[in-house]
Design a protein around this motif. Structure first.
Motif, PDB file in Angstrom:
ATOM      1  N   UNK A 103      -5.844   5.881  -0.938  1.00  0.00           N
ATOM      2  CA  UNK A 103      -6.783   6.989  -0.742  1.00  0.00           C
ATOM      3  C   UNK A 103      -6.183   8.246  -1.338  1.00  0.00           C
ATOM      4  N   UNK A 104      -6.951   9.301  -1.287  1.00  0.00           N
ATOM      5  CA  UNK A 104      -6.519  10.609  -1.811  1.00  0.00           C
ATOM      6  C   UNK A 104      -5.231  11.086  -1.158  1.00  0.00           C
ATOM      7  N   UNK A 105      -4.999  10.691   0.093  1.00  0.00           N
ATOM      8  CA  UNK A 105      -3.800  11.139   0.815  1.00  0.00           C
ATOM      9  C   UNK A 105      -2.507  10.670   0.154  1.00  0.00           C
ATOM     10  N   UNK A 106      -2.588   9.637  -0.671  1.00  0.00           N
ATOM     11  CA  UNK A 106      -1.383   9.152  -1.348  1.00  0.00           C
ATOM     12  C   UNK A 106      -0.798  10.202  -2.292  1.00  0.00           C
ATOM     13  N   UNK A 107      -1.606  11.197  -2.653  1.00  0.00           N
ATOM     14  CA  UNK A 107      -1.160  12.247  -3.570  1.00  0.00           C
ATOM     15  C   UNK A 107      -0.861  13.563  -2.862  1.00  0.00           C
ATOM     16  N   UNK A 108      -0.856  13.568  -1.541  1.00  0.00           N
ATOM     17  CA  UNK A 108      -0.774  14.837  -0.806  1.00  0.00           C
ATOM     18  C   UNK A 108       0.496  15.621  -1.147  1.00  0.00           C
ATOM     19  N   UNK A 109       1.601  14.931  -1.413  1.00  0.00           N
ATOM     20  CA  UNK A 109       2.853  15.633  -1.700  1.00  0.00           C
ATOM     21  C   UNK A 109       2.906  16.190  -3.123  1.00  0.00           C
ATOM     22  N   UNK A 114       0.836  -1.198   0.000  1.00  0.00           N
ATOM     23  CA  UNK A 114       0.000   0.000   0.000  1.00  0.00           C
ATOM     24  C   UNK A 114       0.870   1.246   0.000  1.00  0.00           C
ATOM     25  N   UNK A 115       0.348   2.311  -0.608  1.00  0.00           N
ATOM     26  CA  UNK A 115       1.078   3.578  -0.602  1.00  0.00           C
ATOM     27  C   UNK A 115       1.078   4.183   0.797  1.00  0.00           C
ATOM     28  N   UNK A 116       2.219   4.783   1.159  1.00  0.00           N
ATOM     29  CA  UNK A 116       2.338   5.435   2.454  1.00  0.00           C
ATOM     30  C   UNK A 116       2.623   6.910   2.216  1.00  0.00           C
ATOM     31  N   UNK A 117       1.675   7.785   2.506  1.00  0.00           N
ATOM     32  CA  UNK A 117       1.902   9.218   2.273  1.00  0.00           C
ATOM     33  C   UNK A 117       3.133   9.704   3.021  1.00  0.00           C
ATOM     34  N   UNK A 118       3.928  10.583   2.393  1.00  0.00           N
ATOM     35  CA  UNK A 118       5.112  11.089   3.075  1.00  0.00           C
ATOM     36  C   UNK A 118       4.784  12.046   4.199  1.00  0.00           C
ATOM     37  N   UNK A 119       3.568  12.577   4.211  1.00  0.00           N
ATOM     38  CA  UNK A 119       3.101  13.422   5.306  1.00  0.00           C
ATOM     39  C   UNK A 119       1.588  13.325   5.363  1.00  0.00           C
ATOM     40  N   UNK A 120       1.014  13.761   6.480  1.00  0.00           N
ATOM     41  CA  UNK A 120      -0.423  13.594   6.686  1.00  0.00           C
ATOM     42  C   UNK A 120      -1.181  14.915   6.726  1.00  0.00           C
ATOM     43  N   UNK A 121      -0.476  16.024   6.726  1.00  0.00           N
ATOM     44  CA  UNK A 121      -1.150  17.326   6.776  1.00  0.00           C
ATOM     45  C   UNK A 121      -1.236  17.922   5.372  1.00  0.00           C
ATOM     46  N   UNK A 122      -2.365  18.545   5.093  1.00  0.00           N
ATOM     47  CA  UNK A 122      -2.551  19.209   3.806  1.00  0.00           C
ATOM     48  C   UNK A 122      -1.676  20.460   3.728  1.00  0.00           C
ATOM     49  N   UNK A 123      -1.125  20.759   2.561  1.00  0.00           N
ATOM     50  CA  UNK A 123      -0.426  22.041   2.419  1.00  0.00           C
ATOM     51  C   UNK A 123      -1.421  23.188   2.529  1.00  0.00           C
ATOM     52  N   UNK A 124      -0.931  24.368   2.839  1.00  0.00           N
ATOM     53  CA  UNK A 124      -1.813  25.517   3.065  1.00  0.00           C
ATOM     54  C   UNK A 124      -2.611  25.891   1.823  1.00  0.00           C
ATOM     55  N   UNK A 125      -2.144  25.478   0.644  1.00  0.00           N
ATOM     56  CA  UNK A 125      -2.841  25.831  -0.592  1.00  0.00           C
ATOM     57  C   UNK A 125      -3.991  24.884  -0.901  1.00  0.00           C
ATOM     58  N   UNK A 126      -4.175  23.835  -0.090  1.00  0.00           N
ATOM     59  CA  UNK A 126      -5.163  22.803  -0.393  1.00  0.00           C
ATOM     60  C   UNK A 126      -6.326  22.844   0.592  1.00  0.00           C
ATOM     61  N   UNK A 127      -7.421  22.228   0.192  1.00  0.00           N
ATOM     62  CA  UNK A 127      -8.587  22.092   1.069  1.00  0.00           C
ATOM     63  C   UNK A 127      -9.230  20.730   0.836  1.00  0.00           C
ATOM     64  N   UNK A 177       1.745   7.695  11.194  1.00  0.00           N
ATOM     65  CA  UNK A 177       1.468   7.097   9.894  1.00  0.00           C
ATOM     66  C   UNK A 177       0.792   5.743  10.060  1.00  0.00           C
ATOM     67  N   UNK A 178       1.284   4.937  10.992  1.00  0.00           N
ATOM     68  CA  UNK A 178       0.676   3.628  11.228  1.00  0.00           C
ATOM     69  C   UNK A 178      -0.771   3.765  11.662  1.00  0.00           C
ATOM     70  N   UNK A 179      -1.048   4.748  12.508  1.00  0.00           N
ATOM     71  CA  UNK A 179      -2.426   4.964  12.945  1.00  0.00           C
ATOM     72  C   UNK A 179      -3.307   5.402  11.783  1.00  0.00           C
ATOM     73  N   UNK A 180      -2.775   6.264  10.910  1.00  0.00           N
ATOM     74  CA  UNK A 180      -3.538   6.670   9.736  1.00  0.00           C
ATOM     75  C   UNK A 180      -3.832   5.473   8.833  1.00  0.00           C
ATOM     76  N   UNK A 181      -2.822   4.646   8.563  1.00  0.00           N
ATOM     77  CA  UNK A 181      -3.014   3.492   7.693  1.00  0.00           C
ATOM     78  C   UNK A 181      -4.050   2.535   8.266  1.00  0.00           C
ATOM     79  N   UNK A 182      -4.025   2.363   9.586  1.00  0.00           N
ATOM     80  CA  UNK A 182      -5.018   1.500  10.229  1.00  0.00           C
ATOM     81  C   UNK A 182      -6.410   2.109  10.098  1.00  0.00           C
ATOM     82  N   UNK A 183      -6.521   3.399  10.352  1.00  0.00           N
ATOM     83  CA  UNK A 183      -7.813   4.083  10.240  1.00  0.00           C
ATOM     84  C   UNK A 183      -8.360   3.969   8.817  1.00  0.00           C
TER      85      UNK A 183
END
Length: 290
Positions: A47-53, A1-14, A186-192
């Motif tokens: 999920x969509x978070x895989x593209x956050x970076x 599974x893809x693991x996002x490099x970060x979990x917070x959205x950049x300020x330019x995103x919503x 990250x592990x908690x996010x992946x589980x969720x």
């Protein structure tokens, strides 16, 4: 599974819910359509978070970028039945999402399973799209070794679909784990994400990965700009297979260094640069079917 490099959205995103003719879908969006709009479709267990970076660099290049959770995937609702997750149903969802975005032809990007879904959408109707990018997504079913692994996972979900925490625990028992500073979060996010994804979605889409036929000739007949993008190594579809698919499609080909199956997460800056260069080259191209 893809693991996002970060979990917070950049300020330019919503984050919001995209309302379509086929229901609501959770999305993350960045940028304005100065040079075009792109829809990013995630892979199996993703999920969509895989593209956050990718959001910030693509927005900075002048593109409106929308990453989506598919039906029954993480924060998008879905029924507890198998039929609604057939590949053609998911393809119709992508077409509905594209229509809801408005603003002209959309650059469609599908990662892994999302590439098979995106391909099915284009084969159904290419007219809403400005281009198609198949990211770490191959011509047919996944590699035989990965088929065996996916069959085991699908069987476990079929048996324990009412006890998804048990399946997650079994998966983690075979995972070497992560030692980065944010590993716990990250592990908690992946589980969720795993627990929020509808079991029937995982069952049906897992079968797609195991059984999908080669449809490259069909896709090659669609006169739409195409890019095949991958890392230097891919365990789902070997890189030589992706090279051959690009040749058969007459597609652009880009290999992202220092990346494997998820270049969107593993080397997002180079991946974003490759996408922008490809999309820029598509300017003025009118999709048609030959």
């Amino acid at each position: 599974m893809s693991k996002p490099p970060r979990l917070t959205l950049p300020s330019v995103a919503r984050a919001y819910r995209l309302v379509t003719a086929r229901g609501e879908f959770a999305v993350q969006e960045a940028g304005g359509p100065v040079r075009g709009t792109a829809l990013l479709v995630p892979g199996y267990t993703g999920s969509k978070e895989d593209f956050v970076a990718l959001l910030e660099p693509l927005a900075a290049a002048g593109y409106r970028v929308v990453a989506v959770d598919g039906r029954g995937q993480y924060q998008s609702p879905g029924p507890r039945a198998e039929a609604p997750y057939a590949l053609e149903e998911l393809a119709r969802d992508v077409l509905a999402q594209t229509a809801a975005l408005g603003g002209g032809p959309v650059h469609l990007v599908g990662h892994s399973l999302g590439g098979l879904v995106s391909r099915a959408a284009v084969l159904r109707d290419a007219s809403p799209f400005a281009s198609l990018t198949l990211m770490s997504s191959g011509p047919a079913a996944i590699d035989e070794v990965q088929q065996a692994r996916t069959k085991l996972l699908v069987a476990a979900v079929e048996e324990l679909r009412e006890d998804m925490p048990a399946v997650w625990a079994a998966m983690r028992a075979h995972d070497p784990g992560d030692t980065t500073p944010d590993a716990a979060a990250l592990t908690e996010f992946l589980r969720e994400r795993w627990l929020a994804t509808v079991p029937e979605q995982l069952i049906v889409t897992g079968r797609v990965l195991i059984q999908e036929p080669d449809r490259v000739a069909e896709l090659a007949a669609v006169a739409l700009p195409k890019l095949v993008l991958s890392g230097t190594v891919d365990y789902a579809w070997p890189v030589p297979q992706l090279d051959d698919m690009a040749r058969r499609l007459g597609a652009h080909r880009f290999v992202v260094p220092a990346a494997e199956h998820s270049p969107n997460a593993e080397n997002p800056q180079v991946t974003a640069g490759a996408l922008v260069a490809f999309w820029d080259s598509c300017e003025g191209f009118g999709p048609r079917t030959s």
